[in-house]
Design an enzyme around this catalytic site. Structure first.
Site, PDB file in Angstrom:
ATOM      1  CE  LYS A   1      -3.657  -2.591   2.407  1.00 13.19           C
ATOM      2  NZ  LYS A   1      -3.901  -2.878   3.669  1.00 13.19           N
ATOM      3  CG  LEU A   2       3.593   3.584   2.448  1.00 13.56           C
ATOM      4  CD1 LEU A   2       3.841   5.009   1.527  1.00 13.56           C
ATOM      5  CD2 LEU A   2       3.806   3.618   4.096  1.00 13.56           C
TER       6      LEU A   2
END
Lengths: 361, 361, 361, 361
Positions: free
Chosen positions: B293-294
């Site tokens: 997600k990051l």
């Protein structure tokens, strides 16, 4: 149309963004928002009222605030008499001493490899690092200082005044201990044994038989007598712990001997702990009323926030808006250099309570 | 003397109190303290970097921030394009609509007598009150508006744009929905059914058969396609909840169809929840990296604080120091008035993903 | 001697340790201790009273409980009708499906190296790991299943029943979705778009134009109509989030159309969030009374605890002491296989509310 | 097919509900779930390992556990030597004494009217009430007892032993203080001044000049010397506070004088505080390693839970499964009746550290 409810009188006023706002303007715009933001704005107002009233203001300080970069805020509050008496954990005074002696804490990370830190003898406080070697040297420095004192029991108030004096004499640097020494503000440290200052004191016994004696029960008597002498008090608490309870206990103990004492007139706490597990650190200011620690009508506010977020904003705002009140204040005057302290010229015993006869009041 | 450890490089710099400091000066002095205060200062720096980089900035918003007085901060962030896309709970949009329609939330108390409030039809949100009668009228207003739309399914993005337009047309007042309408900033509300907006939509069916249809799965497609179109993104999250996950999910979903997407380039969250109970609201930004997600090297910071404390200070500081970066920004340009939105002139479907062939990249 | 205060009637009874105690004996000994331990003991008593009363029991479920090893507890509660209707986040249903399909979550560590996990495509949920490859396969499986449905909008209640049926048919394994299918217990998932089930549904559109349509507003209508049909309800909430609000909203919405509805008759929540930041997840059950979500005299208890600690003990105790009440219960009977569900033989529309005329009641 | 990741080895095993499970069976089924439930199961295993190893087990106790109904659990742990040394706040010992003297705490409510309580002189601890009048009588009883001692400084260890003896002699009732007296288990109370025991001691000075002297620095020396004598230690902490730090400090201080000491061999904490605000109460056991408070390879577990929820289950399970290990244990043997305590027949000074020469080891 239905009549408006009595519960609806003051509308929420949404915070309006603007560049260049000062800290006090930011807090002013938080007065009518909700939740902890509103509470922080209330904290400023209540602190202001304390400063304008004739009350002795106690400041309690727990958590790692000194290591975490707030020690000069506390020193400022002491030096300018936003507060009149500090009750602290030993750790906060120790980490203050560490920096006042010219050493540092360091920016670190909570994700650091603790085994690697241990190998390098680096001690971690969440996201902050320090050198164990320097800590060992501090302990030794404290032990050495303790051996220069008389071999009798000292209250923490008397000991910490002497420690502040020695620290000022040898460093001429600002900090909590040195500011308190210079402003004649008493410091109590009820759990001094539970800190590196306590460790330093214990090591003094290795250097000199009979050294390192602390009379913590004398602190209980002395702090209550302060309130018997000046029954109007206020409590500001950062982070709970032993300081929070000690400040309340002093009031309850004083009330036992004087009918004039009836709980703090104002109370403000900035805490991260919560009430529902029953611990004193997180206990509500409402609960404090049941014990008589706080008067039933006393203005009060609890701010649920890390002090490293709330305090810089709060004190920056106070520094702008409370300076006139601070200048006008008639703060209590202490002498602290002896075994027996005085407040406004009157002695404050540590070996017996000042009993105030109800009829004599 | 022992060599200094590699872990000790940047000393903590205690916060120095001064009257008249601006919000950005306060934050600047918090850069080198510890704990959440330091994190809040980092949040400003990271947000600044987002603004200077070429990224689409998502803002997620949960908790009772609109009722609690932060709605005009969010409106400001949208109007001035500190952010490019809002993902919100329904409640925050509903309470925004409530005030934009000229009504209020009110200063209340968490200690209020809830039975008495219930009798007066006053709804409590911790320390904030509102009139149930006005809420019922809002629901009805939303239901009425919904019957003016075509009887087909709308994504929340399309529906909320139309709602914002109608709200602006009828009130000409600032707020989140109206600011987003006027600035052409898309709003997604993945849990719209779980809010009073959802209740209003459900009541539209009573007025008109076939009204009140929302295509939340279309939102999933559309939000991912936005990222496929512009793979460089940043995430700012206030308070966890569905918005936090939805912003992350859009990136993960987009990556499935496009090799150019590789997690947010920056992430900032202001949360009160904690990681150790496993819930997504409190999950760490480190954990987010495991999911992709990051990005692994993406600047990130988590601030553990009530947004009502942290956001006024943070945004006041940004308004002073980020205005040049904001002025220079090439923010994405959206058209939102139709079933199919566009970004920088390209359509963004909601009924199929834009598949990007790896070799074509 | 002073008369004893009216506030002092029931003494605390300290917990007495003994080997071999059963879960229900442990909870029985916690009845008269304090804090959250007492609350957990109260939770058992209140749940028991729900089972003995004629109420429809809603269970809300947020947080990572399925991934975290509590899914078979929830399946048990459904299969044995300790509860009558489940409202869940998408994630909890997805992680349930993951295991029911024969896959696993794995014991991990919160201290794991997330970059290394990302490289291995392992997703972390605090101290729990799972394979991203398997997750991608699940999404695809869901997408495939969704293409077998009619190309019309489904409420989540209808969709999840069909998903449970398909899952049971292909696996014959116990889990939340399969237990609900077999026991004819409805499941609502108001934020389905904000989950991997939503992602799977979105991918169905890639396979079949017009697939993956969900009518979340229909869920709002249907859940309220359930309460209009059977106005006596109880609420059990694990972890806040959208399920908590959705269960309350259904009652408030139902009350709008029927004078017989007047808030839940019982409420029990096990939460880790706190009230003082204003968010709905942590809001108190007292606050719920102001909204009419809960009757003013309704028995209620909030347990501040991680569900992974509280629920195993609570449900183990219930399994011993509530079996007779469960056997006697006249739980509502649902049919869920169609677009229109029934409860006790009566239809429950999703396209209009059942208006109950006050005089007709 | 892709090879399975090295990160995925032990599957989560969902908790399976069954009636009639014993506490230890419940915990056994929690071994492979996630989050704090798993941690609680690990706590049992680690405590078991402590009991099977040759270590001195310290128990730290903060929060309102005695008032909250856990005092007989702690008494049981002491009497049966699940632990070897208690470090407590003063409040926990005071509330224990209150009940051992035949008085009670009472079931109350956090929603009580605190002004009404104050009028009735009822003190509230969250949801628990007590009589202030009885508290005043306790203080007086303690003061009276303190005047019967020699007018010299006592370590808290010596004082609390004598207090336990007197309490046993006058009541013959079980409790923490009496169990410790009877089992010859030392109790340290580093913050004794910050409690009603401290208040009682301060009042002794009113009755007898020179009474009520406590040597808390002697406790620092004595506790470290205990570890120098027996360098293998384990730490169990309930609730943080001064006990947590004192137990760690004793190890660090001991290491300064003896190369054989190298941090606790096992550590278990049940806390509600969190690490990210920097306070010691919430600090992680990983952080403890950086300080050398805990060996780098030492088994450890942190359970984030209210002790009133976690401890009854944990100790009930231990009482079933650890009895054999407890019976086999060679616990250290103390004599505590004098100014100088002994451990396994060797004296443990409180006025100087036992220096262990490295070459002599």
């Amino acid at each position: 149309m239905k009549k408006k409810s009595r519960f609806l009188h003051t509308p929420i006023e949404p915070f309006v963004v603007e560049g260049g706002l000062t800290a006090d303007a930011v807090l002013a715009r938080m007065e009518r928002i909700s939740f902890q933001g509103r509470n922080l704005a209330s904290a400023r107002r209540i602190w202001n009222r304390m400063l304008e009233d004739d009350v002795t203001i106690f400041l309690g300080m727990a958590g790692a605030l000194s290591a975490g970069g707030l020690r000069l805020i506390v020193a400022h509050l002491i030096a300018h008499r936003y507060v009149d008496c500090l009750v602290s954990t030993g750790a906060n005074l120790y980490h203050d001493l560490h920096e006042t002696r010219g050493q540092h804490h360091y920016v670190g990370s909570p994700l650091a490899d603790d085994a690697a830190l241990a190998e390098d003898q680096i001690d971690r406080v969440y996201d902050t690092f320090a050198s164990e070697e320097e800590f060992v040297a501090n302990d030794n420095w404290i032990a050495g200082f303790a051996t220069t004192l008389e071999t009798r029991a000292y209250t923490t108030r008397e000991f910490l005044y002497q420690l502040g004096r020695h620290l000022w004499d040898t460093t001429k640097r600002d900090g909590i201990l040195t500011a308190a020494y210079r402003a004649n503000v008493p410091i109590f440290c009820p759990a001094i044994a539970d800190s590196s200052i306590g460790m330093g004191l214990s090591q003094a016994r290795q250097k000199l038989s009979g050294a390192g004696h602390i009379d913590v029960i004398g602190d209980v008597v002395e702090s209550a007598n302060m309130i018997i002498r000046r029954p109007r008090t206020a409590s500001i608490v950062l982070g709970g712990g032993t300081p929070k309870n000690f400040i309340n206990q002093a009031s309850v103990q004083a009330e036992y001997y004087s009918p004039e004492v009836s709980g703090h007139r104002y109370a403000l706490q900035i805490v991260t702990d919560v009430p529902h597990f029953g611990g004193a650190s997180g206990s509500s200011l409402e609960e404090a009323q049941s014990w008589g620690k706080l008067g039933a009508a006393s203005p009060r506010v609890s701010v649920q926030s890390d002090a490293t977020v709330a305090l810089p904003l709060l004190v920056s705002a106070l520094a702008s808006t409370a300076s006139a009140a601070v200048a006008r204040r008639k703060a209590p005057v202490f002498t602290l250099a002896s075994r027996v302290m005085t407040i406004d010229g009157q002695t404050v015993p540590h070996d017996r309570f000042e009993e105030v006869n109800e009829s004599a009041v």
